[in-house]
Design a protein around this motif. Structure first.
Motif, mmCIF file in Angstrom:
data_model
loop_
_atom_site.group_PDB
_atom_site.id
_atom_site.type_symbol
_atom_site.label_atom_id
_atom_site.label_comp_id
_atom_site.label_asym_id
_atom_site.label_seq_id
_atom_site.Cartn_x
_atom_site.Cartn_y
_atom_site.Cartn_z
ATOM 1 N N LYS A 176 50.597 69.340 37.395
ATOM 2 C CA LYS A 176 51.674 70.328 36.988
ATOM 3 C C LYS A 176 53.363 69.716 37.967
ATOM 4 C CE LYS A 176 53.300 74.072 35.166
ATOM 5 N NZ LYS A 176 54.826 73.753 35.523
ATOM 6 N N ASP A 177 52.748 69.824 39.395
ATOM 7 C CA ASP A 177 53.308 69.402 40.196
ATOM 8 C C ASP A 177 54.994 68.070 40.085
ATOM 9 O OD1 ASP A 177 52.847 71.849 41.740
ATOM 10 O OD2 ASP A 177 52.628 70.717 43.248
ATOM 11 N N LEU A 178 53.766 66.931 39.653
ATOM 12 C CA LEU A 178 54.590 66.216 38.992
ATOM 13 C C LEU A 178 55.766 65.737 37.196
ATOM 14 C CD1 LEU A 178 54.370 62.777 39.423
ATOM 15 C CD2 LEU A 178 53.467 62.727 37.936
ATOM 16 N N ILE A 179 54.333 66.695 36.823
ATOM 17 C CA ILE A 179 55.737 67.312 35.900
ATOM 18 C C ILE A 179 57.264 69.061 35.995
ATOM 19 C CG2 ILE A 179 54.117 65.727 34.466
ATOM 20 C CD1 ILE A 179 53.954 69.041 33.180
ATOM 21 N N ASP A 180 56.847 68.879 36.421
ATOM 22 C CA ASP A 180 57.640 69.950 37.372
ATOM 23 C C ASP A 180 58.950 69.178 37.915
ATOM 24 O OD1 ASP A 180 56.973 72.202 35.748
ATOM 25 O OD2 ASP A 180 55.946 72.354 37.149
ATOM 26 N N GLY A 181 58.967 67.662 38.448
ATOM 27 C CA GLY A 181 59.671 67.512 39.440
ATOM 28 C C GLY A 181 59.727 67.523 40.686
ATOM 29 N N LYS A 182 58.334 68.048 40.902
ATOM 30 C CA LYS A 182 58.295 67.409 42.555
ATOM 31 C C LYS A 182 57.315 66.146 42.924
ATOM 32 C CE LYS A 182 57.599 73.036 42.044
ATOM 33 N NZ LYS A 182 56.265 74.342 42.847
ATOM 34 N N LYS A 183 57.542 66.343 44.323
ATOM 35 C CA LYS A 183 56.821 65.295 44.882
ATOM 36 C C LYS A 183 55.485 65.275 45.437
ATOM 37 C CE LYS A 183 57.630 61.604 47.388
ATOM 38 N NZ LYS A 183 58.772 60.040 48.847
ATOM 39 N N PRO A 184 54.259 65.844 44.834
ATOM 40 C CA PRO A 184 52.855 66.372 45.174
ATOM 41 C C PRO A 184 52.776 65.193 46.502
ATOM 42 C CG PRO A 184 53.070 65.224 42.503
ATOM 43 C CD PRO A 184 54.363 65.532 43.086
ATOM 44 N N GLU A 185 51.070 65.354 46.502
ATOM 45 C CA GLU A 185 50.774 64.984 47.937
ATOM 46 C C GLU A 185 50.291 63.778 47.377
ATOM 47 O OE1 GLU A 185 46.502 64.838 49.727
ATOM 48 O OE2 GLU A 185 47.374 66.501 49.349
ATOM 49 N N THR A 186 50.552 62.526 47.765
ATOM 50 C CA THR A 186 50.082 60.784 48.036
ATOM 51 C C THR A 186 51.583 60.577 46.697
ATOM 52 O OG1 THR A 186 48.929 60.877 46.239
ATOM 53 C CG2 THR A 186 48.086 61.306 48.313
ATOM 54 N N TYR A 187 51.908 61.554 46.342
ATOM 55 C CA TYR A 187 53.305 60.592 44.597
ATOM 56 C C TYR A 187 54.333 59.569 45.891
ATOM 57 C CZ TYR A 187 56.454 59.849 41.301
ATOM 58 O OH TYR A 187 57.579 58.883 40.259
ATOM 59 N N GLU A 188 54.569 58.313 46.097
ATOM 60 C CA GLU A 188 55.738 57.796 46.569
ATOM 61 C C GLU A 188 56.231 57.022 45.819
ATOM 62 O OE1 GLU A 188 56.388 58.422 49.177
ATOM 63 O OE2 GLU A 188 54.918 59.440 50.457
ATOM 64 N N HIS A 212 48.822 69.132 24.063
ATOM 65 C CA HIS A 212 48.761 68.419 25.206
ATOM 66 C C HIS A 212 49.952 68.688 26.023
ATOM 67 C CE1 HIS A 212 51.297 67.028 21.636
ATOM 68 N NE2 HIS A 212 53.185 66.640 23.508
ATOM 69 N N ILE A 213 49.517 67.176 27.128
ATOM 70 C CA ILE A 213 50.586 67.963 28.571
ATOM 71 C C ILE A 213 51.621 67.743 28.090
ATOM 72 C CG2 ILE A 213 51.350 66.954 30.856
ATOM 73 C CD1 ILE A 213 47.903 67.058 31.747
ATOM 74 N N PRO A 214 52.957 68.745 28.450
ATOM 75 C CA PRO A 214 54.006 68.763 28.183
ATOM 76 C C PRO A 214 54.359 66.819 28.266
ATOM 77 C CG PRO A 214 53.947 70.868 29.095
ATOM 78 C CD PRO A 214 53.069 69.572 29.126
ATOM 79 N N GLY A 215 54.735 66.503 27.428
ATOM 80 C CA GLY A 215 55.755 64.953 27.913
ATOM 81 C C GLY A 215 54.522 63.652 27.973
ATOM 82 N N ALA A 216 53.782 64.459 27.613
ATOM 83 C CA ALA A 216 52.646 63.251 27.042
ATOM 84 C C ALA A 216 52.308 62.364 26.335
ATOM 85 C CB ALA A 216 50.802 63.940 26.814
ATOM 86 N N VAL A 217 52.457 60.877 25.767
ATOM 87 C CA VAL A 217 52.372 60.006 25.067
ATOM 88 C C VAL A 217 51.094 60.261 24.959
ATOM 89 C CG1 VAL A 217 52.415 57.988 24.205
ATOM 90 C CG2 VAL A 217 54.674 58.988 25.737
ATOM 91 N N HIS A 218 51.199 59.728 23.569
ATOM 92 C CA HIS A 218 49.532 59.238 22.985
ATOM 93 C C HIS A 218 48.844 58.060 23.206
ATOM 94 C CE1 HIS A 218 45.908 59.535 20.572
ATOM 95 N NE2 HIS A 218 45.899 58.344 19.539
ATOM 96 N N ILE A 219 47.801 57.471 24.071
ATOM 97 C CA ILE A 219 47.143 56.017 23.000
ATOM 98 C C ILE A 219 46.256 55.941 23.103
ATOM 99 C CG2 ILE A 219 46.056 54.480 24.713
ATOM 100 C CD1 ILE A 219 48.324 54.503 27.280
ATOM 101 N N ASN A 220 46.039 54.861 21.393
ATOM 102 C CA ASN A 220 44.470 54.928 21.128
ATOM 103 C C ASN A 220 43.684 53.806 21.783
ATOM 104 O OD1 ASN A 220 43.155 54.002 18.814
ATOM 105 N ND2 ASN A 220 44.618 53.831 17.442
ATOM 106 N N GLU A 294 50.917 74.898 30.373
ATOM 107 C CA GLU A 294 51.888 74.774 29.197
ATOM 108 C C GLU A 294 51.256 73.616 29.194
ATOM 109 O OE1 GLU A 294 56.280 74.817 27.463
ATOM 110 O OE2 GLU A 294 55.606 74.382 29.062
ATOM 111 N N VAL A 295 51.384 73.412 27.303
ATOM 112 C CA VAL A 295 50.384 72.281 26.408
ATOM 113 C C VAL A 295 51.914 72.602 25.274
ATOM 114 C CG1 VAL A 295 48.101 72.736 26.949
ATOM 115 C CG2 VAL A 295 49.152 74.053 24.798
ATOM 116 N N GLU A 296 51.953 71.187 24.665
ATOM 117 C CA GLU A 296 53.131 71.268 23.593
ATOM 118 C C GLU A 296 52.533 70.437 22.244
ATOM 119 O OE1 GLU A 296 56.694 68.968 25.525
ATOM 120 O OE2 GLU A 296 55.460 66.611 25.119
#
Length: 461
Positions: A176-188, A212-220, A294-296
């Motif tokens: 959630k923090d990642l897709i909200d534009g934050k910089k979560p722990e360990t993300y560089e 699905h998670i907002p912005g998520a792309v499906h992989i078959n 939220e999901v979309e």
């Protein structure tokens, strides 16, 4: 079986009475089934440290398993769990699963949480420990204490344990923090991609279409593997797959799904290709929705890139094939095939698959557990679908002679279940691990390949 309950003398409460700083004088009440109540006392850091190695006491982490694994959540200064603590998360009590009470009883027994012990329940939010205390009180537990782990974490001299690669398995709040534009722990990283992974085209995928998670792309999963062996695609095709999904070696890839096995299958392949930062959502889709995020339902198209950043897989030893798997027969002192299937599959009562006819196991393999059938993985998942603790995994393996000083090659029927366990082993920091991609489908000769030596029946210990 539960042991007999020993009621602590009230003198214990008096001896633990301390100042507000140590918090040993505070009491709560938890009602049992008859409506009576048992006292739930708080305990000081000093008393916890004094009793943590006493067999009559047990320390229990009641937080979300992500915190137990290593994440700094809810204001705790250090990630991980108190050294020596076992896990029994309050989240498990709220899971909507079949035979939950039976499963929770097994969890208590497996972790040595019994009513004849002094049970210290800790959290960081003041709620989780109380919820578990109430549950245990209804089960007849009397000697219950609560503790705020933030106090323990303040002092570097108090030992805490985090899995060496805990960052590979992320909490929903991290995504959630990642897709909200934050910089979560360990993300560089500089860019990221979130993928929902399941079998079937997007238009046929209920897991993706229902939300699905907002912005998520499906992989078959058909983008990764092909029959009749259902091994991974060729290296060239896999690199094209990564490019088609907009992934380079420097992309942070976040994977999840309703079935963690499918997402794990993709995670292992991305790591095999050489993607440096691959994350798996601990607990999958349900952890995201249960958090109220939220999901979309709209479709998010794939956006391709021209270059993956490498012309061949950069971590080739992460997935192995038949010839390498045979070394477990030739050199068992160095190599072990770890069978991640149900017991019935392992001993040859069933193949587990409608399209796999032979039954049995590689003659050299050891049972690494799995679930009740080929579609289950309860031995490696808690009630909320999160990863079971590393201590529990090692305990299961030790019973069947699996030791981490050898080269461990995990396999199942066609690679999905074993991929999940490989990921957990990696999270735990176990070295010399890989996925035997062909699994039983290949080893058995089911598709016309040369069969390896096979055993059936219960192994002799």
């Amino acid at each position: 079986m539960k042991k007999s309950i020993k009621v602590m003398l009230t003198a214990v409460a008096l001896t633990l009475s301390m100042t507000a700083l140590t918090a040993c004088g505070t009491k709560d009440k938890a009602k049992d089934n008859e409506g009576s109540s048992s006292e739930v006392k708080t305990i000081s850091t000093e008393e916890l440290a004094k009793n943590i190695k006493d067999d009559k006491w047990i320390v229990v982490d009641t937080r979300a398993n992500d915190a137990y694994n290593g994440w700094k959540l809810e204001g705790v200064e250090r990630g991980g769990h108190i050294e020596g603590a076992v896990d029994f998360s309050a989240d498990w009590l709220n899971a909507d699963t079949e035979k939950k009470e039976e499963s929770l009883a097994k969890d208590l027994e497996a972790r040595g949480i019994s009513a004849d012990k002094n049970v210290i329940l800790y959290d960081a939010n003041g709620e989780d420990a109380k919820e578990v205390a109430d549950y245990l009180s209804k089960k007849g537990f009397k000697n219950l204490y609560t503790y705020d782990v933030k106090e323990w974490a303040k002092d570097e001299n108090n030992a805490m344990v985090a899995y060496p690669n805990y960052e590979m398995l992320v909490p929903a709040s991290w995504v959630k923090d990642l897709i909200d534009g934050k910089k979560p722990e360990t993300y560089e990283g500089k860019e990221f991609k979130v993928f929902e992974v399941s079998w079937g085209e997007e238009k046929d995928s209920p897991d993706y279409l229902k939300g699905h998670i907002p912005g998520a792309v499906h992989i078959n999963t058909d983008e990764l593997e092909e029959g009749p062996l259902w091994n991974r695609l060729s290296d060239d095709k896999l690199i094209e797959f990564a490019k088609a999904n907009g992934v380079t070696t420097d992309t942070t890839v976040v994977l999840y799904g309703g079935d963690t096995c499918a997402a794990s299958r993709a995670a292992v392949i991305f790591k095999y290709l050489g993607v440096k930062d691959v994350r798996l959502l601990n607990g999958g889709t349900s952890k995201w929705t249960n958090a109220g995020y939220e999901v979309e339902t709209k479709s998010n198209p794939k956006v391709a890139v021209e270059s993956f950043g490498a012309d061949a897989p950069l971590k080739k030893d992460y997935i192995v094939d038949y010839d390498k798997a045979l070394t477990a027969v030739d050199k068992p002192e160095e190599n072990t095939l770890v069978d991640i299937r149900s017991w019935e599959e392992y001993i040859g009562k069933t193949s587990g698959y409608s399209y796999i006819k032979p039954t049995g196991r590689p003659v050299c393999s050891l049972w690494g557990h799995g679930g009740s059938d080929s579609a289950s993985m309860e031995d490696f998942r808690n009630e909320d679908n999160t990863m079971v603790s590393g201590d529990q995994i090692l305990k299961m393996w030790k019973e069947y002679g699996i030791t981490t000083d050898k080269n461990l090659m995990f396999f199942c029927g066609t690679g999905w279940r074993a991929a999940e366990v490989l990921w957990y082993a990696d999270v735990m920091g176990i070295e010399n691990i890989s996925l035997y991609d062909g699994g039983w489908n290949e080893w058995s000769g089911n598709t016309g390949t040369k069969a390896g030596p096979v055993a059936t029946g219960e192994p002799q210990k």
